[in-house]
Scaffold this motif. Structure first.
Motif, PDB file in Angstrom:
ATOM      1  N   SER A  93       0.849  -1.196   0.000  1.00  0.00           N
ATOM      2  CA  SER A  93       0.000   0.000   0.000  1.00  0.00           C
ATOM      3  C   SER A  93       0.879   1.238   0.000  1.00  0.00           C
ATOM      4  O   SER A  93       1.949   1.263   0.609  1.00  0.00           O
ATOM      5  CB  SER A  93      -0.908   0.030   1.232  1.00  0.00           C
ATOM      6  OG  SER A  93      -1.604   1.271   1.303  1.00  0.00           O
ATOM      7  N   ASP A 111      -1.949   0.747  -4.629  1.00  0.00           N
ATOM      8  CA  ASP A 111      -2.903  -0.148  -3.963  1.00  0.00           C
ATOM      9  C   ASP A 111      -3.769  -0.908  -4.963  1.00  0.00           C
ATOM     10  O   ASP A 111      -3.880  -2.133  -4.892  1.00  0.00           O
ATOM     11  CB  ASP A 111      -3.798   0.649  -3.013  1.00  0.00           C
ATOM     12  CG  ASP A 111      -3.031   1.263  -1.856  1.00  0.00           C
ATOM     13  OD1 ASP A 111      -2.035   1.961  -2.120  1.00  0.00           O
ATOM     14  OD2 ASP A 111      -3.421   1.050  -0.701  1.00  0.00           O
ATOM     15  N   SER A 138      -6.726  -5.751   2.085  1.00  0.00           N
ATOM     16  CA  SER A 138      -7.514  -4.520   2.125  1.00  0.00           C
ATOM     17  C   SER A 138      -7.327  -3.886   3.514  1.00  0.00           C
ATOM     18  O   SER A 138      -6.213  -3.888   4.047  1.00  0.00           O
ATOM     19  CB  SER A 138      -8.991  -4.837   1.829  1.00  0.00           C
ATOM     20  OG  SER A 138      -9.758  -3.659   1.851  1.00  0.00           O
ATOM     21  N   SER A 139      -8.371  -3.357   4.099  1.00  0.00           N
ATOM     22  CA  SER A 139      -8.275  -2.702   5.397  1.00  0.00           C
ATOM     23  C   SER A 139      -9.673  -2.444   5.939  1.00  0.00           C
ATOM     24  O   SER A 139     -10.631  -2.310   5.161  1.00  0.00           O
ATOM     25  CB  SER A 139      -7.537  -1.363   5.262  1.00  0.00           C
ATOM     26  OG  SER A 139      -7.656  -0.581   6.438  1.00  0.00           O
ATOM     27  N   SER A 141     -10.428   0.267   6.907  1.00  0.00           N
ATOM     28  CA  SER A 141     -10.707   1.612   6.386  1.00  0.00           C
ATOM     29  C   SER A 141     -11.490   1.551   5.078  1.00  0.00           C
ATOM     30  O   SER A 141     -12.024   2.567   4.638  1.00  0.00           O
ATOM     31  CB  SER A 141      -9.398   2.381   6.161  1.00  0.00           C
ATOM     32  OG  SER A 141      -8.754   2.650   7.387  1.00  0.00           O
ATOM     33  N   TYR A 152      -6.726   6.285   0.623  1.00  0.00           N
ATOM     34  CA  TYR A 152      -6.426   4.991   1.245  1.00  0.00           C
ATOM     35  C   TYR A 152      -7.698   4.164   1.419  1.00  0.00           C
ATOM     36  O   TYR A 152      -7.804   3.030   0.946  1.00  0.00           O
ATOM     37  CB  TYR A 152      -5.743   5.192   2.602  1.00  0.00           C
ATOM     38  CG  TYR A 152      -5.399   3.899   3.298  1.00  0.00           C
ATOM     39  CD1 TYR A 152      -4.275   3.172   2.914  1.00  0.00           C
ATOM     40  CD2 TYR A 152      -6.180   3.413   4.336  1.00  0.00           C
ATOM     41  CE1 TYR A 152      -3.946   1.979   3.547  1.00  0.00           C
ATOM     42  CE2 TYR A 152      -5.863   2.221   4.972  1.00  0.00           C
ATOM     43  CZ  TYR A 152      -4.740   1.510   4.574  1.00  0.00           C
ATOM     44  OH  TYR A 152      -4.431   0.326   5.209  1.00  0.00           O
ATOM     45  N   LYS A 156      -8.874   0.824  -0.806  1.00  0.00           N
ATOM     46  CA  LYS A 156      -9.019  -0.427  -0.058  1.00  0.00           C
ATOM     47  C   LYS A 156     -10.425  -0.996  -0.261  1.00  0.00           C
ATOM     48  O   LYS A 156     -10.601  -2.215  -0.369  1.00  0.00           O
ATOM     49  CB  LYS A 156      -8.729  -0.205   1.422  1.00  0.00           C
ATOM     50  CG  LYS A 156      -7.262   0.040   1.745  1.00  0.00           C
ATOM     51  CD  LYS A 156      -6.374  -1.115   1.332  1.00  0.00           C
ATOM     52  CE  LYS A 156      -4.957  -0.956   1.842  1.00  0.00           C
ATOM     53  NZ  LYS A 156      -4.075  -2.073   1.408  1.00  0.00           N
ATOM     54  N   SER A 181      -9.083  -7.887   5.619  1.00  0.00           N
ATOM     55  CA  SER A 181      -9.110  -6.488   6.057  1.00  0.00           C
ATOM     56  C   SER A 181      -8.592  -6.394   7.493  1.00  0.00           C
ATOM     57  O   SER A 181      -9.335  -6.638   8.450  1.00  0.00           O
ATOM     58  CB  SER A 181     -10.536  -5.937   5.979  1.00  0.00           C
ATOM     59  OG  SER A 181     -10.928  -5.725   4.640  1.00  0.00           O
ATOM     60  N   ASN A 184      -6.048  -1.952  12.920  1.00  0.00           N
ATOM     61  CA  ASN A 184      -4.775  -1.314  13.218  1.00  0.00           C
ATOM     62  C   ASN A 184      -3.766  -2.375  13.672  1.00  0.00           C
ATOM     63  O   ASN A 184      -4.040  -3.158  14.576  1.00  0.00           O
ATOM     64  CB  ASN A 184      -4.956  -0.258  14.307  1.00  0.00           C
ATOM     65  CG  ASN A 184      -5.925   0.833  13.891  1.00  0.00           C
ATOM     66  OD1 ASN A 184      -6.095   1.101  12.705  1.00  0.00           O
ATOM     67  ND2 ASN A 184      -6.578   1.462  14.858  1.00  0.00           N
ATOM     68  N   THR A 185      -2.611  -2.381  13.023  1.00  0.00           N
ATOM     69  CA  THR A 185      -1.599  -3.402  13.271  1.00  0.00           C
ATOM     70  C   THR A 185      -0.288  -2.727  13.634  1.00  0.00           C
ATOM     71  O   THR A 185       0.220  -1.894  12.878  1.00  0.00           O
ATOM     72  CB  THR A 185      -1.421  -4.288  12.026  1.00  0.00           C
ATOM     73  OG1 THR A 185      -2.692  -4.838  11.664  1.00  0.00           O
ATOM     74  CG2 THR A 185      -0.443  -5.417  12.298  1.00  0.00           C
ATOM     75  N   ASP A 244      -9.764  -7.645  13.223  1.00  0.00           N
ATOM     76  CA  ASP A 244      -9.616  -6.309  13.825  1.00  0.00           C
ATOM     77  C   ASP A 244      -9.884  -6.250  15.321  1.00  0.00           C
ATOM     78  O   ASP A 244      -9.955  -5.162  15.881  1.00  0.00           O
ATOM     79  CB  ASP A 244     -10.524  -5.312  13.087  1.00  0.00           C
ATOM     80  CG  ASP A 244     -12.008  -5.535  13.377  1.00  0.00           C
ATOM     81  OD1 ASP A 244     -12.359  -6.587  13.962  1.00  0.00           O
ATOM     82  OD2 ASP A 244     -12.820  -4.665  13.017  1.00  0.00           O
TER      83      ASP A 244
END
Length: 253
Positions: A93, A111, A138-139, A141, A152, A156, A181, A184-185, A244
Motif C-alpha cells: 500500500s 494499492d 484490504s483494510s 478503512s 487509502y 481499499k 481487512s 490497526n496493526t 480487527d
C-alpha cells in the motif's frame, strides 16, 4: 490442521516488513516456496536468503509495484525461479491519506493497479495450478469512514469489490480470490509506531477505539491470510475476512 501448503509456490509483494514479512515467514514455515519483493532490493534478497534456511526455494527482488513493467518482470522471474505459481498475495500500500491529487494517484497506482497488474501477470501460472489462490490485503478503512477516508480508504474498498469480482469470474477455472481487512496493526518501523511517536494523541484515540485495548500483531493478520491462501480454505471464494479485534461495528452480510 494440515493447510496443504507444502510444495506450493507463492509470491508476496511487500514481503520484508510487517504483515507482508509475517505472511512470507508463515508460508515458508508451512513448506511453501516464496518469492517476495520490496522497493529495497537488498532487504528483499536478505529476507529471501533467511527464509531459504527453512528448506524452501525463495526469490527476492527490488520492485516498485506501481511500475507496471517492473512488476510484470518480477512476477515472470518469480514463476521461473519457483517453477510456477500457486498463490498470489498483494500486500503493498502507498498508505496515501492526503487529499491532494498526488496522494490519489499514488493510491491508485500502488494499492489498486499494483494488485490488478500482479494478478494479470500471474494468471497464466495460476491457470495451470491445482491449488490457485489470490489474496489481496484490504483494510477496515475500506469498510468505514475514519481518518484515512481519502484515497487509502477508497482504494481499499475498491480492492474488496475487485477481488470479489475475480472470485466469481475465475471460479470456473478453480482459482480462488479473497481479501483480508486488518484492523490497526502495530510493529516496529510501522505506521502506528510512527504515529505513536509523532502524534501520540491520534495514537491514543485509535487505541481507545478497540475494545481489546490493543492493536493486532502482524502474525495475527498473517495467520488469516495464509489460511485463506491455503487448500484448507478450498471452498472459500470471494470473502472479506476482517481481523480487527472487534474494532469495527458494521455488520457484514
Amino acid at each position: 490442521m494440515d493447510l496443504g501448503l507444502k510444495g506450493l509456490r507463492a509470491v508476496v509483494t511487500g514481503g520484508t516488513k510487517g504483515i507482508g514479512l509475517a505472511i512470507a515467514e508463515t508460508l515458508a514455515s508451512e513448506g511453501c516456496a516464496v518469492a517476495l519483493c520490496s522497493r529495497n532490493a537488498a532487504e528483499a534478497e536478505a529476507t529471501a536468503a533467511r527464509l531459504a534456511e527453512k528448506g524452501v526455494a525463495t526469490y527476492g527482488a527490488g520492485v516498485d509495484v506501481s511500475d507496471a513493467a517492473g512488476l510484470a518482470a518480477f512476477t515472470v522471474a518469480a514463476a521461473e525461479k519457483l517453477g510456477g505459481l500457486d498463490i498470489v498475495i498483494a500486500n503493498v500500500s502507498a498508505l496515501a491519506i492526503g487529499n491532494d491529487e498526488e496522494s490519489w494517484k499514488k493510491g491508485f497506482d500502488t494499492d489498486l493497479m499494483g494488485t490488478v497488474r500482479l494478478v494479470n501477470a500471474a494468471l497464466p501460472w495460476l491457470e495451470k495450478s491445482t491449488a490457485a489462490s489470490i489474496v489481496a490485503i484490504s483494510s477496515v478503512s475500506g469498510r468505514e469512514i475514519d481518518f484515512a477516508a481519502g484515497p487509502y480508504g477508497t482504494f481499499k474498498a475498491a480492492l474488496i469489490h475487485y477481488t470479489q469480482g475475480l472470485a466469481y469470474q475465475l471460479a470456473p477455472k478453480k482459482i480462488r480470490a479473497n481479501t483480508v481487512s486488518p484492523g490497526n496493526t502495530y510493529f516496529k518501523g510501522g505506521v502506528w509506531e510512527m504515529i505513536e511517536n509523532g502524534n501520540p494523541t491520534l495514537y491514543a484515540e485509535a487505541l481507545a477505539l478497540n475494545p481489546t485495548g490493543r492493536m493486532a500483531t502482524p502474525q495475527e493478520i498473517a495467520n488469516g491470510v495464509v489460511f485463506l491462501a491455503s487448500p484448507a480454505a478450498g471452498f472459500v471464494y470471494g470473502t472479506n475476512l476482517v481481523i480487527d479485534g472487534a474494532l469495527t461495528r458494521g455488520v457484514q452480510f
